[in-house]
Scaffold this motif. Structure first.
Motif, mmCIF file in Angstrom:
data_model
loop_
_atom_site.group_PDB
_atom_site.id
_atom_site.type_symbol
_atom_site.label_atom_id
_atom_site.label_comp_id
_atom_site.label_asym_id
_atom_site.label_seq_id
_atom_site.Cartn_x
_atom_site.Cartn_y
_atom_site.Cartn_z
ATOM 1 N N LEU A 157 0.794 -1.214 0.247
ATOM 2 C CA LEU A 157 0.284 0.107 -0.335
ATOM 3 C C LEU A 157 1.004 1.115 -0.072
ATOM 4 O O LEU A 157 1.825 1.253 0.753
ATOM 5 C CB LEU A 157 -0.909 0.091 1.372
ATOM 6 N N ILE A 158 0.433 2.355 -0.965
ATOM 7 C CA ILE A 158 1.525 3.151 -1.072
ATOM 8 C C ILE A 158 0.521 4.588 -0.654
ATOM 9 O O ILE A 158 -0.471 4.921 -1.371
ATOM 10 C CB ILE A 158 1.921 3.409 -2.232
ATOM 11 N N ILE A 159 1.010 5.446 0.332
ATOM 12 C CA ILE A 159 0.278 6.680 0.242
ATOM 13 C C ILE A 159 1.035 7.995 -0.150
ATOM 14 O O ILE A 159 2.402 8.060 0.302
ATOM 15 C CB ILE A 159 -0.103 6.877 1.860
ATOM 16 N N ALA A 160 0.878 8.463 -1.392
ATOM 17 C CA ALA A 160 1.934 9.417 -1.798
ATOM 18 C C ALA A 160 1.163 10.700 -2.014
ATOM 19 O O ALA A 160 0.129 11.180 -2.587
ATOM 20 C CB ALA A 160 2.108 8.852 -3.306
ATOM 21 N N GLU A 161 1.843 11.589 -1.239
ATOM 22 C CA GLU A 161 1.179 13.059 -1.341
ATOM 23 C C GLU A 161 2.095 14.027 -2.483
ATOM 24 O O GLU A 161 3.361 14.069 -2.136
ATOM 25 C CB GLU A 161 1.560 13.701 -0.011
ATOM 26 N N GLN A 162 1.483 14.378 -3.057
ATOM 27 C CA GLN A 162 2.007 15.372 -4.304
ATOM 28 C C GLN A 162 3.380 14.769 -4.742
ATOM 29 O O GLN A 162 4.335 15.336 -4.713
ATOM 30 C CB GLN A 162 2.325 16.689 -3.741
ATOM 31 N N PRO A 163 3.263 13.640 -5.365
ATOM 32 C CA PRO A 163 4.475 12.701 -5.895
ATOM 33 C C PRO A 163 5.207 13.369 -7.024
ATOM 34 O O PRO A 163 6.553 13.263 -7.015
ATOM 35 C CB PRO A 163 3.990 11.485 -6.294
ATOM 36 N N SER A 164 4.607 14.124 -7.837
ATOM 37 C CA SER A 164 5.579 15.047 -8.886
ATOM 38 C C SER A 164 5.567 16.368 -8.633
ATOM 39 O O SER A 164 5.979 16.960 -9.438
ATOM 40 C CB SER A 164 4.661 14.644 -10.357
ATOM 41 N N GLN A 165 5.217 16.980 -7.567
ATOM 42 C CA GLN A 165 5.300 18.197 -7.341
ATOM 43 C C GLN A 165 6.827 18.834 -7.443
ATOM 44 O O GLN A 165 7.602 18.339 -6.619
ATOM 45 C CB GLN A 165 4.725 18.715 -5.840
ATOM 46 N N GLY A 166 6.867 19.704 -8.259
ATOM 47 C CA GLY A 166 8.455 20.266 -8.536
ATOM 48 C C GLY A 166 9.158 19.490 -9.503
ATOM 49 O O GLY A 166 10.346 19.893 -9.512
ATOM 50 N N LEU A 167 8.646 18.602 -10.016
ATOM 51 C CA LEU A 167 9.504 17.791 -10.917
ATOM 52 C C LEU A 167 9.366 18.043 -12.328
ATOM 53 O O LEU A 167 8.255 18.715 -12.706
ATOM 54 C CB LEU A 167 9.029 16.293 -10.897
ATOM 55 N N ASP A 168 10.405 18.032 -13.099
ATOM 56 C CA ASP A 168 10.261 18.517 -14.596
ATOM 57 C C ASP A 168 9.470 17.411 -15.188
ATOM 58 O O ASP A 168 8.912 16.153 -14.884
ATOM 59 C CB ASP A 168 11.543 18.486 -15.369
ATOM 60 N N VAL A 169 9.375 17.848 -16.559
ATOM 61 C CA VAL A 169 8.327 16.854 -17.393
ATOM 62 C C VAL A 169 8.898 15.475 -17.558
ATOM 63 O O VAL A 169 8.242 14.324 -17.510
ATOM 64 C CB VAL A 169 8.141 17.391 -18.795
ATOM 65 N N GLY A 170 10.153 15.425 -17.618
ATOM 66 C CA GLY A 170 11.056 13.926 -17.980
ATOM 67 C C GLY A 170 10.743 13.074 -16.503
ATOM 68 O O GLY A 170 10.307 12.021 -16.581
ATOM 69 N N ALA A 171 10.924 13.748 -15.632
ATOM 70 C CA ALA A 171 10.882 13.039 -14.178
ATOM 71 C C ALA A 171 9.373 12.883 -14.010
ATOM 72 O O ALA A 171 9.213 11.798 -13.388
ATOM 73 C CB ALA A 171 11.486 13.923 -13.152
ATOM 74 N N THR A 172 8.707 13.793 -14.230
ATOM 75 C CA THR A 172 7.104 13.429 -13.994
ATOM 76 C C THR A 172 6.844 12.171 -14.567
ATOM 77 O O THR A 172 6.223 11.132 -14.141
ATOM 78 C CB THR A 172 6.431 14.532 -14.390
ATOM 79 N N GLU A 173 7.146 12.129 -15.998
ATOM 80 C CA GLU A 173 7.048 10.890 -16.684
ATOM 81 C C GLU A 173 7.323 9.581 -16.162
ATOM 82 O O GLU A 173 6.773 8.580 -16.237
ATOM 83 C CB GLU A 173 7.352 11.116 -18.332
ATOM 84 N N GLU A 174 8.678 9.479 -15.675
ATOM 85 C CA GLU A 174 9.096 8.428 -14.985
ATOM 86 C C GLU A 174 8.395 8.088 -13.741
ATOM 87 O O GLU A 174 8.040 7.004 -13.514
ATOM 88 C CB GLU A 174 10.625 8.959 -14.656
#
Length: 551
Positions: free
Chosen positions: A471-488
């Motif tokens: 079970l994963i609880i993720a708050e704002q996991p892509s906040q502040g990430l660039d487009v490439g990192a967000t995609e990853e």
């Protein structure tokens, strides 16, 4: 009596700040390196016609950075950067995580001093030794973390430390701030206490503080990261009004659609260097902009394959307390449930209960088939619950520890042999995680405090996914990430649901709709609606639900 004493202290401190500012301002007035036009003016200008931006008439840059370099130890954050910013211009500053955007703008805002290079204001070289120097020269920065006094009103926060502020009565304060807010379409009640405001409203207070100082250059570092879509829709016209009034706007963002809709020009940083400067009208698409930023093709979408839904991993019934009100929710293996809403409506309290940081006060919470208390009495480090908190710098990591020790914060029991800690093996695993999640700089010996916010987030995600959670609880996991990192990160999240269930707490509605199977909309501690993302009719009402309209 106490209120009168507080008021005296408030005005005494404001008077002292005024005297310090006046002293520095006097130095600027007699400094041949700082032109008179950049000595901050009084509030009297507010309400005057905006007119045509001066920079649009004469074409001279208000700021010119020449050969700026800055290193932190072995990390070269900025390398020989030259950049011009013009009045009336909205300049978007783009780059991958760790490219040096925030460092460069922090130098311009006086927070850091460059190792080499020169800052020119209206053609003359200047040197800032503090943020106060930069503000006095007309340069202000709105950071992601706001610096406000929650017990004070909007007007008091805006005028705190300002010239003449200590002699104004509350009514006059509110009238002045109200006129300023109206001029730039920043809807706010000047008498409201800051502690009662939403994140978007607090951001407007920070902007008003700079506008009241008559700042000519306003720098925004990821300004939409904490905003809901309606708040973003309110912010952008305000930024354009500032540019039309002759302000120079620097806009740091990873959200390419925002850049294309708002900016006039784009400067791209890569590994501490400016690699591209382009007018937005010459950018053909989001993919074109992403390619310029990352240096390779970015699809900007993920392939969400169907996954068989399994047993219930999280079951919440009637959860109340800590600001929560009668929450019911189930999350199954193989599904992603996204919680969306304006920040401060109970999302954090819910995450902290599920992560074991707060005890449920009423109702029941079952994790992986066990009641809350029993589960957290003997929780394992592996194949259990992973928590990715929003506070990546304070809660998720320790800035003065190296990356190996930060990985060990939640995985230590996996690297012990009897009473001994196998630090060498932990270092090898950390190296592997750094490579696979592209954490920069790729040095396990680096301290967490040396990493950019986006790279720190990638380290936290790498660590928590390494635990193979159910079970994963993720708050704002892509906040502040660039487009490439967000995609990853999106690919990692979708891959994780093959073996886990995910509760995704996000302020990015696009992210929620891209990844989630179901969406729960939160307002004032309760769910206004829980529904599948395929229900387009209810998806269209998310904005209303976020404002408190029941589904």
């Amino acid at each position: 009596m106490i209120d009168k004493l507080k008021e005296k202290i408030f005005y005494a401190r404001a008077k002292a700040r005024k005297e310090r500012t006046a002293h520095f301002r006097e130095g600027l007035e007699h400094n041949p390196l700082v032109p008179k036009v950049f000595v901050p003016e009084s509030f009297a200008a507010v309400g005057a016609p905006m007119g045509e931006p001066a920079g649009m008439r004469d074409g001279h840059p208000v700021v010119r950075l020449e050969g700026i370099s800055k290193s932190f130890g072995k990390v070269k954050a900025n390398q020989d950067i030259s950049l011009e910013v013009y009045p009336g211009q909205i300049l978007a500053l783009l780059g991958e995580n760790g490219a040096g955007k925030s460092t460069l703008m922090s130098i311009l805002a006086g927070r850091y001093q460059p190792d080499s290079g020169t800052i020119h204001i209206a053609g003359e070289p200047v040197r800032f030794t503090s943020s106060r120097d930069a503000i006095a020269a007309g340069i202000g920065m709105v950071y992601q973390h706001f610096m406000l006094v929650e017990t004070m009103s909007v007007a008091q926060n805006v005028l705190l430390g300002q010239e003449g502020g200590f002699i104004l009565n509350p009514t006059e304060m509110e009238e002045r701030v109200g006129r300023l807010a109206e001029r730039y379409s920043l809807a706010l009640d000047p008498a409201a206490r800051v502690g009662t405001l939403s994140m978007g409203e607090r951001q407007r207070v920070e902007i008003l503080k700079l506008l009241y100082r008559d700042s000519r250059v306003l720098i925004f570092d990821e300004p939409t990261a904490v905003l809901t879509p309606p708040e973003v829709a309110q912010l952008f016209p305000a930024l354009r009004a500032m540019a039309n009034a002759g302000k120079a706007i620097v806009f740091i963002s990873h959200k390419l659609e925002e850049v294309l809709s708002l900016a006039d020009d784009v400067a791209v940083l890569r590994r501490g260097r400016i690699v591209d400067k382009v007018s937005v009208k010459d950018v053909s698409s989001k993919a074109d902009l992403a390619n310029r930023m990352v240096g390779k093709e970015v699809l900007l979408e993920v392939d969400k394959q169907p996954v068989e839904v399994g047993e219930v991993l999280l079951e919440i019934e009637g959860l109340s307390g800590h600001g929560l009100k009668d929450i019911d929710l189930r999350v199954r293996r193989g599904e992603i449930v996204a919680i969306v809403g304006v920040a401060g409506n109970g999302q954090k309290a819910l995450a902290e209960v599920l992560a074991g940081l707060r005890e449920p006060l009423a109702g029941s919470v079952n994790l992986l088939g066990k009641p809350w208390k029993k589960f957290f009495s003997r929780a394992s480090w592996r194949r259990t619950v992973s928590y990715v908190p929003e506070d990546r710098q304070g809660l998720a990591t320790v800035k003065d520890l190296n990356l190996v020790d930060n990985v060990l914060l939640t995985t230590r029991r996996g690297f012990t042999s009897g009473p001994f800690l196998r630090k060498g093996r932990a270092a090898k695993v950390t190296d592997w995680l750094i490579r696979n999640f592209n954490v920069q700089p790729g040095d396990a010996a680096a301290q967490a405090g040396q990493l950019s916010g986006g790279n720190l987030q990638k380290l936290v995600l790498a660590r928590e996914f390494y635990r193979e959670p159910q079970l994963i609880i993720a708050e704002q996991p892509s906040q502040g990430l660039d487009v490439g990192a967000t995609e990853e990160v999106w690919r990692q999240i979708l891959s994780a649901r093959n073996n886990a269930g995910l509760l995704l707490i996000t302020g990015d509605l696009g992210e929620a709709l891209q990844l989630a199977d179901r969406v729960a909309v939160m307002f004032e501690g309760r769910f206004m609606g829980v529904f599948p993302v395929s229900d387009q009719e209810r998806v269209d009402k998310i904005g209303l639900m976020m404002a408190g309209v029941k589904d």
